[in-house]
Scaffold this motif. Structure first.
Motif, PDB file in Angstrom:
ATOM      1  N   LYS A  43      -7.332   5.487   6.828  1.00 27.00           N
ATOM      2  CA  LYS A  43      -7.839   4.818   5.614  1.00 27.00           C
ATOM      3  C   LYS A  43      -6.905   3.716   5.150  1.00 27.00           C
TER       4      LYS A  43
ATOM      5  N   CYS B 174      -8.329   9.399  -9.653  1.00 20.63           N
ATOM      6  CA  CYS B 174      -8.338   7.964  -9.337  1.00 20.63           C
ATOM      7  C   CYS B 174      -8.414   7.127 -10.615  1.00 20.63           C
TER       8      CYS B 174
ATOM      9  N   PHE C  13      -3.289   3.741  -2.851  1.00 27.52           N
ATOM     10  CA  PHE C  13      -3.401   2.678  -3.839  1.00 27.52           C
ATOM     11  C   PHE C  13      -2.487   1.532  -3.459  1.00 27.52           C
ATOM     12  N   SER C  14      -2.620   0.428  -4.177  1.00 25.79           N
ATOM     13  CA  SER C  14      -1.706  -0.689  -3.962  1.00 25.79           C
ATOM     14  C   SER C  14      -1.048  -1.051  -5.284  1.00 25.79           C
ATOM     15  N   SER C  15       0.166  -1.551  -5.165  1.00 24.76           N
ATOM     16  CA  SER C  15       0.934  -1.965  -6.330  1.00 24.76           C
ATOM     17  C   SER C  15       2.089  -2.831  -5.854  1.00 24.76           C
TER      18      SER C  15
ATOM     19  N   ASN D  38      -3.816  -0.515  -8.224  1.00 22.50           N
ATOM     20  CA  ASN D  38      -5.069  -1.117  -7.740  1.00 22.50           C
ATOM     21  C   ASN D  38      -5.573  -0.453  -6.465  1.00 22.50           C
ATOM     22  N   GLU D  39      -6.817  -0.779  -6.106  1.00 23.17           N
ATOM     23  CA  GLU D  39      -7.428  -0.322  -4.847  1.00 23.17           C
ATOM     24  C   GLU D  39      -7.241   1.184  -4.655  1.00 23.17           C
TER      25      GLU D  39
ATOM     26  N   LYS E 166      -5.811   4.269 -11.932  1.00 19.71           N
ATOM     27  CA  LYS E 166      -6.227   2.904 -12.308  1.00 19.71           C
ATOM     28  C   LYS E 166      -5.737   2.567 -13.717  1.00 19.71           C
TER      29      LYS E 166
ATOM     30  N   LYS F 158       0.832  -1.199   0.000  1.00 22.45           N
ATOM     31  CA  LYS F 158       0.000   0.000   0.000  1.00 22.45           C
ATOM     32  C   LYS F 158       0.867   1.249   0.000  1.00 22.45           C
TER      33      LYS F 158
ATOM     34  N   ILE G   9      -8.140   4.960  -3.978  1.00 21.54           N
ATOM     35  CA  ILE G   9      -9.102   5.869  -3.339  1.00 21.54           C
ATOM     36  C   ILE G   9      -8.415   7.205  -3.063  1.00 21.54           C
TER      37      ILE G   9
END
Length: 175
Positions: free
Chosen positions: A173, A23, A45-47, A32-33, A27, A2, A35
């Protein structure tokens, strides 16, 4: 993994963008993910890619989509928590506290600028674990001598700042 991307200069001085659009750009750039937190350009985000690579890809995607020169700084979940946990100032309703996210060593550049600036009463700055924190009386952020330094074009690719309360929201968050 994250991350939080901290965008510089979003929704100030004519650079306006909706976070839903930001956002979407993230993407489409392959993370990913995604917000956003607030309208000031904080994107969680995640990567599985390295932050150095993500910075290049995301700045390019943002610059192309929004037709401006994008600058962003990417911090891991753990690094983002350090901004919140390292705050050296007591919470006080009369002050804003800012933490600065940027390139390695920017805290020393900012401290030099702060030390040579004319201070308002009770304005203070400290470096904790390589993070620059600035406390300024509410209402004086833009009027202070140091506040004016923050808009210098020569520094635009080196840092961005957030109110300490923003870090609290981001960390909650991310958890």
């Amino acid at each position: 993994m994250k991350y939080c991307a901290f965008l510089r200069g979003v929704n100030v001085k004519g650079t306006n963008m909706k976070m839903i659009d930001v956002c979407q750009v993230f993407k489409e750039a392959g993370v990913n993910e995604v917000i956003s937190i607030l309208a000031s350009g904080n994107i969680i985000f995640s990567s599985d890619k390295k932050p150095e690579y993500l910075k290049i890809i995301l700045e390019k995607a943002m610059s192309e989509h929004f037709s401006y020169e994008a600058f962003l700084f990417i911090k891991s979940h753990e690094e983002t928590e350090h901004f919140w946990n390292g705050n050296p100032f007591e919470k006080n309703e009369d002050f804003h506290i800012y933490a600065f996210v940027g390139i390695d060593g920017v805290e020393n550049i900012l401290m030099n600028e702060f030390e040579s600036a004319v201070k308002t009463e009770n304005e203070d700055a400290k470096i904790v674990n390589h993070i620059f924190y600035w406390q300024v009386p509410k209402g004086n952020t833009l009027d202070s001598s140091f506040g004016k330094v923050l808009g210098k074009k020569s520094l635009k690719d080196q840092f961005t700042s957030r109110n300490i309360n923003t870090f609290e929201k981001i960390v909650k968050k991310m958890n």
